[in-house]
Motif scaffolding. Structure first.
Motif, PDB file in Angstrom:
ATOM      1  N   GLY A   1     -21.168 105.425  45.846  1.00 21.12           N
ATOM      2  CA  GLY A   1     -20.546 106.153  46.495  1.00 21.12           C
ATOM      3  C   GLY A   1     -20.168 108.127  45.946  1.00 21.12           C
ATOM      4  N   LYS A   2     -20.201 107.486  44.360  1.00 22.51           N
ATOM      5  CA  LYS A   2     -20.253 108.621  43.884  1.00 22.51           C
ATOM      6  C   LYS A   2     -21.761 109.675  44.002  1.00 22.51           C
ATOM      7  N   ASN A   3     -23.161 108.710  44.233  1.00 26.22           N
ATOM      8  CA  ASN A   3     -23.472 110.243  44.134  1.00 26.22           C
ATOM      9  C   ASN A   3     -23.631 110.380  45.625  1.00 26.22           C
ATOM     10  N   LEU A   4     -23.170 109.849  46.492  1.00 25.47           N
ATOM     11  CA  LEU A   4     -23.226 110.278  47.732  1.00 25.47           C
ATOM     12  C   LEU A   4     -22.166 111.522  48.441  1.00 25.47           C
ATOM     13  N   TYR A   5     -20.924 111.460  46.717  1.00 30.14           N
ATOM     14  CA  TYR A   5     -19.462 111.900  47.259  1.00 30.14           C
ATOM     15  C   TYR A   5     -20.388 113.749  46.381  1.00 30.14           C
ATOM     16  N   GLU A   6     -21.467 113.280  44.773  1.00 28.43           N
ATOM     17  CA  GLU A   6     -21.881 114.363  44.439  1.00 28.43           C
ATOM     18  C   GLU A   6     -23.315 115.478  45.350  1.00 28.43           C
ATOM     19  N   LEU A   7     -23.640 114.745  45.973  1.00 29.86           N
ATOM     20  CA  LEU A   7     -24.804 115.415  47.163  1.00 29.86           C
ATOM     21  C   LEU A   7     -23.967 116.201  47.811  1.00 29.86           C
ATOM     22  N   ARG A   8     -23.434 116.269  48.449  1.00 34.49           N
ATOM     23  CA  ARG A   8     -22.056 116.471  49.497  1.00 34.49           C
ATOM     24  C   ARG A   8     -21.742 117.491  49.053  1.00 34.49           C
ATOM     25  N   LYS A   9     -21.342 117.342  47.788  1.00 30.36           N
ATOM     26  CA  LYS A   9     -20.966 118.684  47.219  1.00 30.36           C
ATOM     27  C   LYS A   9     -21.547 119.437  47.096  1.00 30.36           C
ATOM     28  N   LYS A  10     -22.608 118.957  46.348  1.00 29.93           N
ATOM     29  CA  LYS A  10     -24.039 119.954  46.215  1.00 29.93           C
ATOM     30  C   LYS A  10     -24.451 120.863  47.552  1.00 29.93           C
TER      31      LYS A  10
ATOM     32  N   VAL B   1     -17.800 108.690  56.501  1.00 27.11           N
ATOM     33  CA  VAL B   1     -18.213 108.621  55.033  1.00 27.11           C
ATOM     34  C   VAL B   1     -17.007 108.762  54.032  1.00 27.11           C
ATOM     35  N   SER B   2     -15.888 108.638  54.242  1.00 32.19           N
ATOM     36  CA  SER B   2     -15.024 108.471  53.211  1.00 32.19           C
ATOM     37  C   SER B   2     -14.777 107.232  52.806  1.00 32.19           C
ATOM     38  N   LEU B   3     -15.410 106.603  53.560  1.00 29.95           N
ATOM     39  CA  LEU B   3     -15.442 105.164  52.869  1.00 29.95           C
ATOM     40  C   LEU B   3     -16.638 105.066  52.540  1.00 29.95           C
ATOM     41  N   TRP B   4     -17.687 105.753  53.114  1.00 31.59           N
ATOM     42  CA  TRP B   4     -19.342 105.627  51.511  1.00 31.59           C
ATOM     43  C   TRP B   4     -18.994 106.015  50.517  1.00 31.59           C
ATOM     44  N   GLU B   5     -18.311 107.068  50.008  1.00 30.92           N
ATOM     45  CA  GLU B   5     -17.744 107.818  49.080  1.00 30.92           C
ATOM     46  C   GLU B   5     -16.519 107.252  48.195  1.00 30.92           C
ATOM     47  N   THR B   6     -16.510 106.465  48.602  1.00 37.04           N
ATOM     48  CA  THR B   6     -15.556 105.378  48.060  1.00 37.04           C
ATOM     49  C   THR B   6     -16.254 104.288  47.161  1.00 37.04           C
ATOM     50  N   SER B   7     -16.864 103.925  48.302  1.00 40.14           N
ATOM     51  CA  SER B   7     -17.751 102.574  48.570  1.00 40.14           C
ATOM     52  C   SER B   7     -17.083 101.317  48.452  1.00 40.14           C
ATOM     53  N   GLN B   8     -16.156 101.998  49.738  1.00 35.89           N
ATOM     54  CA  GLN B   8     -15.562 100.751  50.519  1.00 35.89           C
ATOM     55  C   GLN B   8     -15.815  99.987  51.338  1.00 35.89           C
ATOM     56  N   ALA B   9     -17.321 100.761  51.662  1.00 30.60           N
ATOM     57  CA  ALA B   9     -18.279 100.345  52.600  1.00 30.60           C
ATOM     58  C   ALA B   9     -19.845 101.157  53.434  1.00 30.60           C
ATOM     59  N   SER B  10     -20.857 100.260  53.301  1.00 33.51           N
ATOM     60  CA  SER B  10     -22.334 100.896  53.235  1.00 33.51           C
ATOM     61  C   SER B  10     -22.799 101.519  54.365  1.00 33.51           C
ATOM     62  N   PRO B  11     -22.828 102.578  54.444  1.00 32.59           N
ATOM     63  CA  PRO B  11     -23.701 103.361  55.340  1.00 32.59           C
ATOM     64  C   PRO B  11     -25.082 102.009  55.476  1.00 32.59           C
ATOM     65  N   SER B  12     -25.270 101.743  56.985  1.00 30.27           N
ATOM     66  CA  SER B  12     -26.606 101.390  57.552  1.00 30.27           C
ATOM     67  C   SER B  12     -27.352 101.941  57.404  1.00 30.27           C
ATOM     68  N   MET B  13     -29.651 101.502  57.119  1.00 27.75           N
ATOM     69  CA  MET B  13     -30.599 101.871  56.529  1.00 27.75           C
ATOM     70  C   MET B  13     -30.671 103.710  57.445  1.00 27.75           C
ATOM     71  N   ASP B  14     -30.640 103.597  58.656  1.00 30.28           N
ATOM     72  CA  ASP B  14     -30.598 104.455  59.324  1.00 30.28           C
ATOM     73  C   ASP B  14     -29.925 105.293  59.001  1.00 30.28           C
ATOM     74  N   ASN B  15     -28.518 105.185  58.846  1.00 28.14           N
ATOM     75  CA  ASN B  15     -27.725 106.532  57.788  1.00 28.14           C
ATOM     76  C   ASN B  15     -28.232 106.822  56.847  1.00 28.14           C
ATOM     77  N   LEU B  16     -29.092 105.573  55.349  1.00 26.38           N
ATOM     78  CA  LEU B  16     -29.221 106.142  54.203  1.00 26.38           C
ATOM     79  C   LEU B  16     -30.174 107.498  54.607  1.00 26.38           C
ATOM     80  N   ILE B  17     -31.194 106.759  55.638  1.00 24.62           N
ATOM     81  CA  ILE B  17     -32.514 108.093  56.084  1.00 24.62           C
ATOM     82  C   ILE B  17     -31.696 109.408  56.468  1.00 24.62           C
ATOM     83  N   ALA B  18     -30.874 109.358  56.868  1.00 16.84           N
ATOM     84  CA  ALA B  18     -30.195 110.317  57.476  1.00 16.84           C
ATOM     85  C   ALA B  18     -30.009 111.012  56.499  1.00 16.84           C
TER      86      ALA B  18
END
Length: 245
Positions: free
Chosen positions: A4-13, A32-49
């Motif tokens: 989640g921390k990586n997703l947060y930092e990449l979005r901020k960049k 998106v909020s749940l992904w960035e706080t590590s409360q849920a994981s995005p699907s592989m399709d969403n990871l690629i996106a």
């Protein structure tokens, strides 16, 4: 998986808001909020996106570029299994459960013809004999179609896969699984990328993100089960395919 921390930092960049990311991916801002706080994981399709949106690799998103997460290739595998694909292993791995949308559609199409045949057979006794004969003939045709659609689909697919006669080699390390389909294809699968596994009498099926799976014969090695249970979640049965969607 905790990235989640990586997703947060990449979005901020990229100077994007959670709502803007959600709109790009076609998901809710809460997701998106749940992904960035590590409360849920995005699907592989969403990871690629996300990787495309942030213009980075999947490795960078999940933290594999971090020196603390790099794989040590020099270590010896804890366990190693080698087996040759045959019709039984292909069926167990790919068709024991409904694993794809195509599987699901063809299975229920077969089921539809069986139900249609049953309704025709039940209707036949209540109509005149000439009509009953027609209903029984149509019902038998529906049974034949139902028997052909899904079983024939499985038979054709297994026959095509048997042409390759692949020898599978699976090595289990502390941080990842090395899955070798043949000398030209090799995948390193970190345990964070594994959803769960189920155990059968003489084999395991390991499910990766987005319903991909690995078939692992036990081969009289009971220690593999204990090793897997420490690394990933064990379930008694497969999660229904439509819950992955």
């Amino acid at each position: 998986m905790d990235y989640g921390k990586n997703l947060y930092e990449l979005r901020k960049k990229k100077s994007l808001s959670q709502e803007e990311v959600a709109n790009e991916l076609g998901v809710s801002r809460q997701s998106v909020s749940l992904w960035e706080t590590s409360q849920a994981s995005p699907s592989m399709d969403n990871l690629i996106a996300l990787a495309r949106l942030y213009e980075v690799s999947l490795d960078e998103i999940v933290g594999l570029n971090d020196t603390t997460n790099k794989i040590v290739y020099q270590e010896e595998p804890k366990f190693q299994i080698t087996y040759k694909e045959d019709k039984n292993t292909i069926y167990r791995r790919d068709y024991t459960y409904l694993n794809t949308t195509k599987d699901l559609v063809l299975f229920f199409l077969s089921l539809f013809f069986f139900i249609l045949a049953l309704s025709l057979f039940l209707r036949a006794p209540s109509v005149i004999i000439e009509v009953a004969k027609v209903l029984i003939i149509i019902g038998n045709i529906c049974v034949i179609i139902g028997l052909l659609i899904y079983p024939l689909y499985i038979f054709i697919n297994i026959k095509q896969k048997l042409k390759n006669q692949n020898t599978i080699n699976i090595e289990f390390y502390n941080e990842y699984i090395n899955y070798k389909l043949n000398k030209f294809k090799e995948d390193l699968i970190r345990y964070e990328m594994i959803y769960y596994y189920i155990e059968k009498k003489d084999y395991y099926i390991v499910y990766l993100i987005k319903s991909n799976r690995i078939y692992i014969p036990k081969q009289n090695n009971l220690e593999i089960g204990a090793f897997l249970s420490k690394k990933i979640e064990r379930r008694k049965r497969k999660k229904p395919y439509w819950k992955h969607l």
